[in-house]
Design a protein around this motif. Structure first.
Motif, PDB file in Angstrom:
ATOM      1  N   ALA A 152      35.354  40.501  41.434  1.00  0.00           N
ATOM      2  CA  ALA A 152      35.632  41.489  41.494  1.00  0.00           C
ATOM      3  C   ALA A 152      35.885  42.711  42.289  1.00  0.00           C
ATOM      4  N   PHE A 153      36.065  42.141  43.484  1.00  0.00           N
ATOM      5  CA  PHE A 153      36.208  42.362  45.147  1.00  0.00           C
ATOM      6  C   PHE A 153      37.978  42.655  44.704  1.00  0.00           C
ATOM      7  N   CYS A 154      38.892  41.620  43.959  1.00  0.00           N
ATOM      8  CA  CYS A 154      39.796  41.581  44.003  1.00  0.00           C
ATOM      9  C   CYS A 154      40.390  42.393  42.082  1.00  0.00           C
ATOM     10  N   LYS A 155      39.383  41.928  41.841  1.00  0.00           N
ATOM     11  CA  LYS A 155      40.005  43.193  41.017  1.00  0.00           C
ATOM     12  C   LYS A 155      40.010  44.195  40.276  1.00  0.00           C
ATOM     13  N   ALA A 156      39.148  45.066  41.307  1.00  0.00           N
ATOM     14  CA  ALA A 156      38.977  46.530  41.802  1.00  0.00           C
ATOM     15  C   ALA A 156      39.935  47.540  42.003  1.00  0.00           C
ATOM     16  N   ILE A 157      40.992  46.261  42.648  1.00  0.00           N
ATOM     17  CA  ILE A 157      42.556  46.868  43.755  1.00  0.00           C
ATOM     18  C   ILE A 157      42.808  47.490  42.365  1.00  0.00           C
ATOM     19  N   THR A 158      44.211  48.104  42.772  1.00  0.00           N
ATOM     20  CA  THR A 158      44.670  48.835  41.595  1.00  0.00           C
ATOM     21  C   THR A 158      45.844  47.824  41.248  1.00  0.00           C
TER      22      THR A 158
END
Length: 531
Positions: A473-479
């Motif tokens: 989720a942490f990585c996915k939050a980076i647009t």
């Protein structure tokens, strides 16, 4: 004799990292006796001024060099992968309680005010042996610790056995001289329990007539603040030119004074014959995470773009070798590189000045950051080492690279950091050294703020236990795709894992300065959205 070193007051950077832990834990080396200071002893081992001696090789002692080298290599072999994460070697080099460019609030780094400035002052001199060789020996130790428990005594002996090797790491031929520019440098030692100590060294030629041998005054401390200790060594050197007897009252006064809080000053009273009582003010920097660093040392020797290539390699925990002739330059620049990683800590092999007997450290398959005197370049290149970044600090260029260094960092953020470095590189004496440190650090802190500053939002907390980091989720939050591509690599590094492990232990962020910058950045984003 080694080529003369240019004088330097070497205000260098963090410690920061891991050095020789198992080396100090089970080394079967011959104990060095605790010696009280004796004015009658000289740097050459006789009475009065050092005796003139025929040229001879510096001899660290075959047993000492072999034991240290073997233990160090064994510790490197023990390091490996643990649950998919790289584990730091047991033997490395961050000081016991020193910031690796960190805010000085995490792990074993202790920066609390009130503790002792230092543990020991030792004087290491070159002694001529019966076979004509010179061997570094501890001539003086202050204070002499008595009534130690068996374990404490063994630990002290191991520490004292390692110090001479790092005070005279050159491994060259020495001969008495009439002039020798003094220089300041440092090394770091890590014990088996993870505690780390820094050795702050001043190598100088004692006053006297005729030819003499250089000696090293080494202050062993758990505190990382090179600027502060460099000033202390200035006072030690000034007193050495008068008499050894004048040094110890000063050091006793220092030992009885509490280490100041950030931004505060402690005043030491010291009597000097024919000068009277002097008041010496020692001020601790306001920003704890910049206490052991001097970024201008990097800018003086490397172009901004090369600094970014080095930073990129360090962020991905690659192997880095720095070359320079002066010990002060090596320790300055390597500490500065390690400090660029704040709020993260280099968690692998870290030796600012590699002794000659440990040159095959470069064969280590795990990450390392080491400094080697340039005269050993040919021997280093002959070693069967894996890919490494080799940086020549004398010529200001990279001698060997992996080849992708300019593609590691997200291009937009890299260009912003480059612009900042270029701007501060032409300082034109507008800013003080301390101000320049803060400005350069800010550029790299912002890099991490923008890429990983949202980490606290992705730690899932149990009711009463520790948190769990949600990596996906942490990585996915980076647009940004380029930012996300970099972060997916960065989260696999040991330095990020250690940072997150600490973050999972407490809801209160450990790195106060970093958290402050995250909060400021988030407020700015909110303000832009609302306006």
């Amino acid at each position: 004799m080694p080529s003369p070193q240019s004088p330097s007051d070497a205000r260098c950077g963090p410690p920061p990292p891991l050095l020789l832990s198992s080396l100090l834990s089970s080394s079967p080396l011959r104990p060095v006796p605790s010696l009280l200071p004796r004015e009658s002893e000289s740097a050459a081992g006789g009475s009065g001024a050092p005796r003139s001696a025929a040229p001879g090789p510096l001899h660290v002692g075959a047993t000492m060099a072999s034991s240290i080298s073997n233990l160090f290599r064994r510790s490197l072999r023990r390091s490996g992968r643990r649950e998919g994460k790289q584990e730091a070697p047991a033997a490395d080099g961050i000081p016991s309680h020193v910031p690796l460019g960190k805010a000085g609030e995490r792990s074993s780094i202790l920066y609390s005010a009130g503790q002792f400035f230092f543990e020991y002052l030792v004087v290491v001199s070159l002694r001529k042996m019966s076979d004509g060789r010179y061997e570094p020996k501890i001539a003086y130790q202050f204070p002499k610790r008595e009534n130690l428990l068996k374990g404490q005594k063994e630990e002290e002996e191991r520490l004292l056995q390692a110090i001479p090797l790092f005070c005279f790491p050159d491994g060259n031929n020495w001969e008495p001289v009439t002039t020798f520019p003094s220089e300041t440098f440092s090394f770091v030692l890590t014990n088996v329990d993870g505690s780390r100590k820094i050795g702050y060294c001043r190598r100088l030629l004692p006053s006297g007539r005729g030819v003499r041998l250089p000696e090293v005054f080494c202050i062993i401390s758990c505190l990382g603040c090179f600027g502060l200790f460099s000033k202390i060594l200035d006072e030690v050197e000034k007193r050495r030119q008068i008499s050894m007897a004048v040094i110890y009252p000063f050091m006793q006064g220092l030992r009885e004074s509490p280490f100041p809080a950030p931004g505060k000053t402690v005043t030491i009273k010291s009597f000097i014959p024919e000068s009277g009582t002097e008041l010496i003010e020692l001020t601790r920097p306001v920003d704890a995470h910049l206490e052991h660093v001097e970024f201008p040392a990097l800018l003086q020797r490397l172009s901004p773009i090369l600094i970014l290539h080095i930073f990129a390699s360090a962020v991905l925990e690659r192997r880095l070798i720095f070359l320079a002739e002066e010990l002060s330059v090596l320790s300055q620049c390597i500490h500065a590189v390690a400090a660029l990683l704040y709020p993260f800590t280099w968690a692998h092999t870290y030796i600012p000045v590699v002794p000659e007997c440990l040159l095959d450290t470069v064969c280590c398959p795990t990450p390392f950051m080491v400094g080697i005197q340039r005269r050993h370049l040919e021997r280093v290149l002959e070693q069967p080492m894996e890919e490494a970044l080799i940086v020549d600090l004398c010529e200001g260029k990279i001698l060997r690279a992996v080849g992708d260094e300019d593609q590691i960092l997200p291009i937009k953020l890299q260009n912003e950091m480059l612009a900042s470095l270029n701007r501060h590189n032409s300082n034109n004496n507008i800013h003080t050294s301390e101000q320049l440190n803060a400005l350069i650090s800010e550029a790299f802190v912002q890099f991490f703020v923008r890429l990983v500053g949202h980490y606290t939002s992705h730690i899932k907390w149990s009711k009463n236990g520790p948190g769990t980091f949600q990596e996906r989720a942490f990585c996915k939050a980076i647009t940004s795709k380029t930012n996300r591509r970099f972060v997916k690599k960065f989260v696999k590094t040991n330095m990020f894992s250690l940072f997150i492990e600490d973050a999972e232990k407490s809801r209160i962020p450990q790195e106060a300065y970093f958290q402050q910058k995250i909060t400021e950045y988030q407020q700015q984003k909110k303000h832009r959205r609302d306006s």
